[in-house]
Design a protein around this motif. Structure first.
Motif, short mmCIF file in Angstrom:
data_model
loop_
_atom_site.label_atom_id
_atom_site.label_comp_id
_atom_site.label_asym_id
_atom_site.label_seq_id
_atom_site.Cartn_x
_atom_site.Cartn_y
_atom_site.Cartn_z
N GLY A 1 0.80 -1.22 0.00
CA GLY A 1 0.00 0.00 0.00
C GLY A 1 0.83 1.26 0.00
N ALA A 2 0.17 2.37 0.26
CA ALA A 2 0.83 3.68 0.19
C ALA A 2 0.20 4.63 1.19
CB ALA A 2 0.71 4.25 -1.22
N THR A 3 1.00 5.62 1.60
CA THR A 3 0.50 6.72 2.42
C THR A 3 0.02 7.83 1.48
OG1 THR A 3 2.02 6.22 4.22
CG2 THR A 3 1.08 8.44 4.15
N ASP A 4 -1.22 8.24 1.62
CA ASP A 4 -1.79 9.27 0.76
C ASP A 4 -2.17 10.50 1.57
OD1 ASP A 4 -1.57 7.86 -1.61
OD2 ASP A 4 -3.56 6.97 -1.44
N LEU B 1 -2.27 15.67 -4.52
CA LEU B 1 -2.01 14.37 -3.91
C LEU B 1 -0.52 14.21 -3.71
CD1 LEU B 1 -2.61 11.32 -3.15
CD2 LEU B 1 -2.32 10.84 -5.59
N ASP B 2 -0.12 13.81 -2.50
CA ASP B 2 1.25 13.40 -2.21
C ASP B 2 1.20 11.97 -1.72
OD1 ASP B 2 2.76 15.92 -2.64
OD2 ASP B 2 1.45 16.65 -1.04
N ARG B 3 1.91 11.08 -2.41
CA ARG B 3 1.88 9.65 -2.11
C ARG B 3 3.27 9.12 -1.86
NH1 ARG B 3 -1.29 4.85 -5.27
NH2 ARG B 3 -2.85 5.54 -3.77
N ALA C 1 12.36 1.92 -4.76
CA ALA C 1 13.35 2.66 -5.54
C ALA C 1 12.87 4.06 -5.88
CB ALA C 1 13.67 1.90 -6.83
N ASN C 2 11.57 4.25 -6.02
CA ASN C 2 11.00 5.56 -6.37
C ASN C 2 9.67 5.71 -5.65
OD1 ASN C 2 10.65 8.04 -7.59
ND2 ASN C 2 9.80 7.16 -9.48
N PRO C 3 9.68 5.89 -4.32
CA PRO C 3 8.44 5.83 -3.54
C PRO C 3 7.56 7.07 -3.62
CG PRO C 3 10.28 6.32 -2.10
CD PRO C 3 10.87 6.08 -3.46
N ASN C 4 8.14 8.22 -3.95
CA ASN C 4 7.38 9.47 -3.87
C ASN C 4 6.67 9.78 -5.18
OD1 ASN C 4 8.26 10.06 -1.17
ND2 ASN C 4 10.23 10.70 -2.03
#
Length: 756
Positions: free
Chosen positions: A432-435, A471-473, A480-483
């Motif tokens: 998952g991801a932090t949104d 949106l910032d995720r 390797a490229n989470p942002n």
């Protein structure tokens, strides 16, 4: 709540009602209202008090008395008061809670979205931190068509405008009302105990405090066949409102809070169709037993109205909603200045509805989502200046600001295959991801009514909006490229123009044209898809209407409408064939139309008889050459979740049985044409034309201080679903899941009411 708990609640309520006459004997009498004033229906659809027959907007109005006789206790129940309003209650899907009007609404699971139909409570937009329960309400107005000129936020298809009861500095009053039912008693398909109370306390000649609260405890309709327990969905909360006023200044300070707990997903998927042995995942695998046999091994039989599932490990979810507002109204001749400052918030934690998607332990395929932690906050500030109503030009102008922020912690997904006992094969895993999503807007607005002659009035209004969405995720699945970041900004002008003409003192006709605006979305789909922009939705609407007062108090509201929507925001849900997970994708559709006609009649017909009824024809269609999720051509056919025809009827007749006792009988009926639940041609995921029939019979004592009634809802046990999903989990219409809610099963119970 088990049976003994329900009966303890009933006994306690009865004891309070039995003791009430002592207090009632010394209570002050109700304020007398002249019949002429009593019959007038006053609304605030144009941000000032006006007679409903003078407002050039199609409005369905429900008074407190109608809401109570129809047992409208939640926002979801509002679909029974207006033929144009539908509210889909599927968990997480009905963004903003407002549903759809005339077939147009926003059904989506996306975090970065807002509603097409806004909910406004005491002049405060609820955004995505909306209320769930309705209690101590004075009036509800359903306004159809774009309302962005005066209401702004999330109102491109209409508004549900809710007004609660104001504190009364002139007298002390209190009230207790209940609605009690139990699963299995008198044929009730589930249990529900609703308790609402209110106390109004004068503080001085110019100030008063009103405190109201509710408890809404429900058992079912979903049942865990493994344990034999009905799912519990429990809500409770309250509201406090402080009023202070003098000759020029009126202040309202309002705060509310509610909490909800759900067991095992609450109202969530059960199987209504299931297949036998055969291939799955497009032939990649073979199940020698089949879903039907696997479910039978734990006591579940798929079929229409199946509400059973089977899981050994339960889970619980909880949600909170809260808000506070300060409203100041200052009268300086000849103008009125209004300031409304509000903050709303909501949280959702624990096991969400999709924690166990199929809720069937014996199934070979298991799809599970991790625990959720979601937060929403909304700040709004409105400043409004209103002219006197007696001027040749009446106007309202103002400024509006809002900022809504949504935060979601990572929500994992795990798909496993269990071909034999003790054998677990991982299919897919996502962390998952932090949104972090923000939605900010600035607006300047105004609307004027010009009295050209005594009978002719012209209307002109506009709103300029600057809307910013971001949106910032941070993805846990892409180390390797989470942002990831996405931004969207729109500057839009919406408007409303028209004319109205009084044919005679009781009849008015009008014509309006309007352009609305609904902000864009940043869709947040499941991997491997990345977030993407969904463009703003721009409706253009035209309406012709007639309003008239009949029999001295009954209101006729007749209208024809046409609406064309640029970049309609839609959602299509399908099953990912190699995992069985449900994937919902948001998209823009150009050329969606809604056109039709509606008639509403509401209010008091004669002494003792009140009737609210309406009929809607709304042809809301996909554009030509539109392909459905099954690859078939569905252009020109009815939108999902939108019945083409709908009829509502609510009426009550009251007659004296003695000097102090009045008997009454009430009906509450809805008819809908066929409803489709997916954007495709599959008849298996539609629900047939049907009636939902209910009513009450009872008596009122001591000049309406006390009331007792027997009620029924969905008397003939129609299993209208909240949602159908094919490919559940695969193989098209061979396997279909449904979500059933309380409106899907019969309810019979007892209601008690006491006023002090």
């Amino acid at each position: 709540m088990k049976k003994q708990g329900m009966f303890r609640l009933l006994a306690g309520t009865a004891a309070v009602l039995a003791a009430a006459p002592v207090a009632a004997q010394t209570a002050p009498s109700a304020t007398e209202v002249s019949p002429a004033v009593q019959d007038e229906i006053v609304v605030t659809a144009q941000r000032r008090q006006e007679r409903v027959v003078d407002v050039p907007i199609s409005i369905t109005v429900a008074s407190a008395a109608q809401l109570e006789r129809q047992q409208v206790n939640t926002v979801n129940d509002l679909a029974r008061i207006s033929p144009s309003l539908e509210i889909q209650q599927a968990p997480g899907q009905n963004t903003g809670g407002g549903g759809s009007l005339r077939g147009i609404g926003t059904q989506t699971f996306s975090a970065g979205s807002v509603a097409s139909v806004g909910i406004v409570v005491d002049q405060v937009s609820q955004g995505n931190a909306n209320i769930s329960d309705l209690f101590d309400v004075a009036r509800i107005e359903v306004l159809k068509g774009p309302q962005g000129t005066l209401f702004g936020l999330t109102t491109s298809a209409g508004v549900i405008n809710i007004t609660t009861n104001a504190p009364d500095p002139t007298q002390f009053s209190a009230r207790l009302r209940t609605e009690l039912s139990n699963e299995g008693t008198l044929g009730s398909g589930f249990g529900n105990q609703v308790v609402q109370g209110m106390v109004n306390v004068p503080l001085s000649a110019d100030a008063a405090l009103r405190v109201s609260g509710f408890g809404n405890l429900r058992q079912g309709p979903n049942r865990n066949a493994t344990t034999g327990d009905l799912n519990d969905t429990n809500r409770w909360g309250g509201r406090a409102r402080l009023l202070w006023r003098n000759d020029k200044l009126t202040l309202n300070l309002i705060g509310d809070y509610s909490k909800t707990t759900t067991e095992n997903g609450g109202d969530f998927f059960t199987f209504v169709r299931a297949g036998g042995p055969g291939p799955f995942f497009g032939g990649a695998g073979f199940d020698p037993l089949g879903i039907t046999a696997r479910l039978a091994s734990c006591g579940v039989t798929p079929g229409e109205g199946n509400r059973n599932y089977c899981i050994a490990n339960g889970f619980r979810g909880r949600a909170e909603s809260y808000g506070v507002s300060l409203q100041a109204e200052y009268a300086f001749e000849p103008f009125t200045l209004t300031s409304i400052t509000a903050y709303r918030g909501s949280t959702e934690k624990g096991g969400g509805a999709a924690t166990n998607v199929f809720r069937g332990d014996p199934l070979e395929l298991q799809v599970a989502n991790g625990l959720v932690d979601r937060r929403v906050s909304l700040f709004t500030q409105e400043l409004r200046l209103s002219s006197p109503s007696s001027n040749t030009i009446e106007y309202t102008a103002g400024l509006f600001y809002s900022r809504q922020v949504q935060d979601r912690d990572p929500e994992s997904l795990r798909v496993t295959l269990r071909p034999a006992p003790g054998v677990v094969i991982p299919i897919a895993t996502q962390l998952g991801a932090t949104d972090h999503i923000y939605d900010e807007s600035y607006a300047a607005f105004g609307q004027a009514t010009i009295h050209v002659t005594k009978a002719l009035r012209l209307i002109a209004g506009g709103r300029y909006t600057n809307a910013r969405l971001g949106l910032d995720r941070v993805s846990l699945d892409s180390p390797a490229n989470p942002n990831y970041a996405q931004r969207q900004e729109n500057n839009v002008f919406s408007y409303r123009v028209g004319a109205q003409y009084d044919l005679n003192p009781t009849t008015m006709v009008y014509a309006t044209a309007s352009r609305g605006f609904k902000g864009g979305q940043i869709a947040t789909p499941a991997l491997p898809l990345t977030p993407y922009v969904v463009r703003p939705e721009i409706p253009r609407a035209y309406e012709l209407g007639l309003k008239s007062t009949l029999f001295g108090g009954w209101v006729l509201d007749l209208n024809a409408f046409y609406q064309n929507i640029k970049d309609f925001q839609a959602q299509s849900c399908t099953t990912i064939q190699n995992t069985g997970a449900i994937s919902c994708v948001q998209q823009n559709i150009n050329g969606v139309k809604s056109r039709g006609a509606e008639i509403n009649l509401f209010g008091r017909v004669t002494e003792g008889l009140s009737v609210n009824t309406g009929f809607l024809w709304a042809k809301a269609t996909y554009p030509s050459n539109f392909l459905g999720t099954d690859g078939t051509q569905i252009g020109g056919t009815q939108l999902a979740y939108a019945p083409e025809y709908k009829f509502t009827f609510s009426g009550e007749y009251e007659a004296p049985l003695s000097d102090s006792i009045n008997g009454f009988i009430a009906a509450d009926t809805v008819w809908k044409s066929r409803i489709r639940y997916e954007a495709n041609s599959r008849i298996e995921t539609t629900y047939r034309p049907h009636w939902l029939v209910g009513g009450r019979i009872g008596a009122r004592f001591d000049h309406d201080r006390f009331q007792v009634a027997l009620f029924a809802r969905n008397l003939f046990n129609q299993h209208e679903p909240l949602l159908y999903q094919s490919d559940f989990p695969y193989n098209g219409t061979q396997n279909v899941g449904a979500i059933y809610g309380p409106q899907s099963f019969r309810q019979i119970g007892l209601s008690l009411d006491a006023k002090f």
